[in-house]
Design an enzyme around this catalytic site. Sequence first.
Site, PDB file in Angstrom:
ATOM      1  N   GLU A  89      -7.272  11.605 -24.032  1.00  0.00           N
ATOM      2  CA  GLU A  89      -7.834  11.584 -25.331  1.00  0.00           C
ATOM      3  C   GLU A  89      -8.547  12.857 -25.689  1.00  0.00           C
ATOM      4  O   GLU A  89      -9.055  13.684 -24.626  1.00  0.00           O
ATOM      5  CB  GLU A  89      -9.140  10.462 -25.381  1.00  0.00           C
ATOM      6  N   CYS A 102     -12.658  18.699 -28.712  1.00  0.00           N
ATOM      7  CA  CYS A 102     -13.229  18.368 -27.201  1.00  0.00           C
ATOM      8  C   CYS A 102     -12.004  18.017 -26.661  1.00  0.00           C
ATOM      9  O   CYS A 102     -11.004  17.116 -26.780  1.00  0.00           O
ATOM     10  CB  CYS A 102     -14.037  17.340 -27.343  1.00  0.00           C
ATOM     11  N   CYS A 109     -10.066  11.497 -13.206  1.00  0.00           N
ATOM     12  CA  CYS A 109     -10.944  12.362 -12.723  1.00  0.00           C
ATOM     13  C   CYS A 109     -11.128  11.962 -11.321  1.00  0.00           C
ATOM     14  O   CYS A 109     -11.414  10.554 -10.985  1.00  0.00           O
ATOM     15  CB  CYS A 109     -12.448  12.460 -13.554  1.00  0.00           C
ATOM     16  N   CYS A 113     -18.702   9.916 -11.388  1.00  0.00           N
ATOM     17  CA  CYS A 113     -20.150  10.124 -12.114  1.00  0.00           C
ATOM     18  C   CYS A 113     -20.375   8.429 -12.416  1.00  0.00           C
ATOM     19  O   CYS A 113     -19.636   8.059 -13.144  1.00  0.00           O
ATOM     20  CB  CYS A 113     -20.277  11.085 -13.027  1.00  0.00           C
ATOM     21  N   CYS A 116     -20.084   7.601 -16.297  1.00  0.00           N
ATOM     22  CA  CYS A 116     -18.982   8.316 -17.189  1.00  0.00           C
ATOM     23  C   CYS A 116     -17.836   7.046 -17.171  1.00  0.00           C
ATOM     24  O   CYS A 116     -17.143   6.928 -16.188  1.00  0.00           O
ATOM     25  CB  CYS A 116     -18.748   9.431 -16.594  1.00  0.00           C
ATOM     26  N   CYS A 338     -19.502  11.610 -25.804  1.00  0.00           N
ATOM     27  CA  CYS A 338     -19.509  12.167 -24.432  1.00  0.00           C
ATOM     28  C   CYS A 338     -19.297  11.013 -23.393  1.00  0.00           C
ATOM     29  O   CYS A 338     -20.080  10.062 -23.486  1.00  0.00           O
ATOM     30  CB  CYS A 338     -20.919  12.838 -24.248  1.00  0.00           C
TER      31      CYS A 338
HETATM   32  N1  SAH Z   1     -16.264  16.896 -16.098  1.00  0.00           N
HETATM   33  C1  SAH Z   1     -17.049  17.706 -16.794  1.00  0.00           C
HETATM   34  C2  SAH Z   1     -16.899  17.667 -18.368  1.00  0.00           C
HETATM   35  C3  SAH Z   1     -16.571  16.399 -19.076  1.00  0.00           C
HETATM   36  S1  SAH Z   1     -17.833  15.189 -19.303  1.00  0.00           S
HETATM   37  C4  SAH Z   1     -18.551  17.450 -16.644  1.00  0.00           C
HETATM   38  O1  SAH Z   1     -18.580  16.429 -16.091  1.00  0.00           O
HETATM   39  O2  SAH Z   1     -19.216  18.317 -16.888  1.00  0.00           O
HETATM   40  C5  SAH Z   1     -18.744  15.970 -20.683  1.00  0.00           C
HETATM   41  C6  SAH Z   1     -20.199  15.667 -20.382  1.00  0.00           C
HETATM   42  O3  SAH Z   1     -20.489  14.229 -20.801  1.00  0.00           O
HETATM   43  C7  SAH Z   1     -20.967  15.807 -19.180  1.00  0.00           C
HETATM   44  O4  SAH Z   1     -22.204  16.492 -19.337  1.00  0.00           O
HETATM   45  C8  SAH Z   1     -20.868  14.284 -18.750  1.00  0.00           C
HETATM   46  O5  SAH Z   1     -21.990  14.229 -17.799  1.00  0.00           O
HETATM   47  C9  SAH Z   1     -21.196  13.779 -20.040  1.00  0.00           C
HETATM   48  N2  SAH Z   1     -21.341  12.350 -20.153  1.00  0.00           N
HETATM   49  C10 SAH Z   1     -20.517  11.697 -19.302  1.00  0.00           C
HETATM   50  N3  SAH Z   1     -20.344  10.072 -19.451  1.00  0.00           N
HETATM   51  C11 SAH Z   1     -21.443   9.969 -20.492  1.00  0.00           C
HETATM   52  C12 SAH Z   1     -22.131   8.922 -21.032  1.00  0.00           C
HETATM   53  N4  SAH Z   1     -21.546   7.563 -20.997  1.00  0.00           N
HETATM   54  N5  SAH Z   1     -22.923   9.292 -22.087  1.00  0.00           N
HETATM   55  C13 SAH Z   1     -23.178  10.323 -22.290  1.00  0.00           C
HETATM   56  N6  SAH Z   1     -22.965  11.471 -21.858  1.00  0.00           N
HETATM   57  C14 SAH Z   1     -21.860  11.399 -20.678  1.00  0.00           C
HETATM   58 FE1  SF4 Z   2     -15.448  13.389 -14.161  1.00  0.00          FE
HETATM   59 FE2  SF4 Z   2     -16.877  11.978 -15.959  1.00  0.00          FE
HETATM   60 FE3  SF4 Z   2     -18.179  13.105 -13.584  1.00  0.00          FE
HETATM   61 FE4  SF4 Z   2     -17.243  14.692 -15.719  1.00  0.00          FE
HETATM   62  S1  SF4 Z   2     -19.038  13.148 -15.855  1.00  0.00           S
HETATM   63  S2  SF4 Z   2     -16.985  14.850 -13.418  1.00  0.00           S
HETATM   64  S3  SF4 Z   2     -15.323  13.653 -16.301  1.00  0.00           S
HETATM   65  S4  SF4 Z   2     -16.561  11.495 -13.662  1.00  0.00           S
END
Ligand code: SAH
Ligand code: SF4
Length: 363
Positions: A89, A102, A109, A113, A116, A338
Site C-alpha cells: 500500500e 508515503c 516486515c 512492533c 503496528c 500511520c
Molecule cells: N518501519 C519504519 C517505518 C514505517 S512505520 C518505522 O517503524 O519507523 C511509520 C511510523 O508509524 C512509525 O513511527 C511507526 O512506529 C508508526 N506506527 C506504526 N503503527 C502505528 C499505529 N497503529 N498508530 C500510529 N502510528 C503507528
Molecule cells: Fe515494521 Fe511496523 Fe515496526 Fe515499522 S512500526 S518496523 S513497519 S512492524
Amino acid sequence: MNIIGMSREELHDLLKIEGIPAFRVKQIWHWLYFHGVRSFDQMMNVPKDLRAKLETLFFIHRPIVSQAQVSTDGTQKWLLKFQDGEEVECVHIPEVDRGTICISSQVGCTLTCKFCHTGTQKLVRNLTSAEIVGQMMVGRDVFNEWPTPFSHRHVSNIVMMGMGEPLYNYENVAKALKIIMDPEGISLSKRKITLSTSGVVPIMQQCGEELGVNLAVSLHAVRDEVRDILVPINKKYPIAELLEACRTYPGVSNANRITFEYVMLNGVNDTPADARELVRLLKHIPSKINLIPFNPWPGSSFECSTPQAISKFSEIVFKAGYSAPVRTPRGRDILAACGQLKSESERKSKSKLQPVDAAPLLV
Ligand code: SAH
Ligand code: SF4
C-alpha cells in the site's frame, strides 16, 4: 529488463556494451524521470532505430494500481501490484500547497512492533529499487505531474513510512532515493525526503552520509523495558545506543533536526513522567517530537491515549521548547494512517495474522 529503477551507472554500462554512446543516457534519463514517458516511442530526440533497439533491451514498467480509496479528508490509498503479484500500500496525503507520498519499502516486515498493523504480516520480500521509485511515479501519474511542475506540486514530499523497515532493505532504498533525487530527473531535494526507522543503528550513519535525507526515529518509549516490548528491535539496539547514533547522524543540526516519533498508547507510555523523561533523553540531540495518536486496526489490542493524556503530554513537550508536537491522523477511515497499512491479500487470509498480545503492558 525494467529500465525503471536502474542506476545511471548501470544504464550507462549496459548501453556501452550495446555500443550506444554515453550522451544518450542523459537523454533517456530525462525522458523517463523528467517527462515520465511510458514508451520509448515518446523519446522524440532519440533516433527511431535506437528507440527500436531500446525496445528490445528494456521495458518501462510501473506498479499497477489494483485498488484506490479516497478518505473523507482527501488522503488517498493505493494498493499497488507488482509483476510477481505481490502487493503493497502507498498513501498520498494532500496539504494546502503540497502533498506527501508515503512509500513502502518491503512487503510485510520482519519486525513485530506490537501496535503496528504491518508488523502482523510476515516479511514476504524486499521491494526492488524499481518498485520503490515506481510508487513515486504512480503518484505523479495520478496527479498528471509530468513533467515536474515548478510549484504547487501534489507530490512534493516523500516519507519512507509505509510498509516495512527501510534500513533492512537499505541497498534498494538507497538506489531508489538516488534516482528520485537525481537533478536531471524527478529532482526531489533530500530535504523533502524523510526516512523513518525503528532504529537499525548500524545502518544509520551510512544512510546519513550517502543519502543525507531527513531521519525520523520510531522511539515510542523512554525506558528499555517498555520499548523492548513495543519495538522489539530495541533488544538488539537499546535506547542509549539508538540515541547516540542519532546524536552523531551526519548533517544533524538545529536547522536539520531528527524527528522522534512517539505513538500515544493509553496506559502504556503516556504519563507526564514519560513526557519529562522524553525531553530529558533528547536534550543533547537537535530534535523534533512527533506525538502520533495511536491508529487502531482490526484486531489491535491497544487504545489511543485519552485527549487529556495527549494534551498533558504535549504541554510538557511544548514547554520544553518543541512546537506543534501532535501529528493529525490522516486517512483513518480507509486504514491509510500511520501503522494501518497491510497488503490486501494478507488481510483476507486471517489465519496468517499473528496474535497481538499487549496484556503485560496494560497492567
Ligand atoms: N518501519 C519504519 C517505518 C514505517 S512505520 C518505522 O517503524 O519507523 C511509520 C511510523 O508509524 C512509525 O513511527 C511507526 O512506529 C508508526 N506506527 C506504526 N503503527 C502505528 C499505529 N497503529 N498508530 C500510529 N502510528 C503507528
Ligand atoms: Fe515494521 Fe511496523 Fe515496526 Fe515499522 S512500526 S518496523 S513497519 S512492524
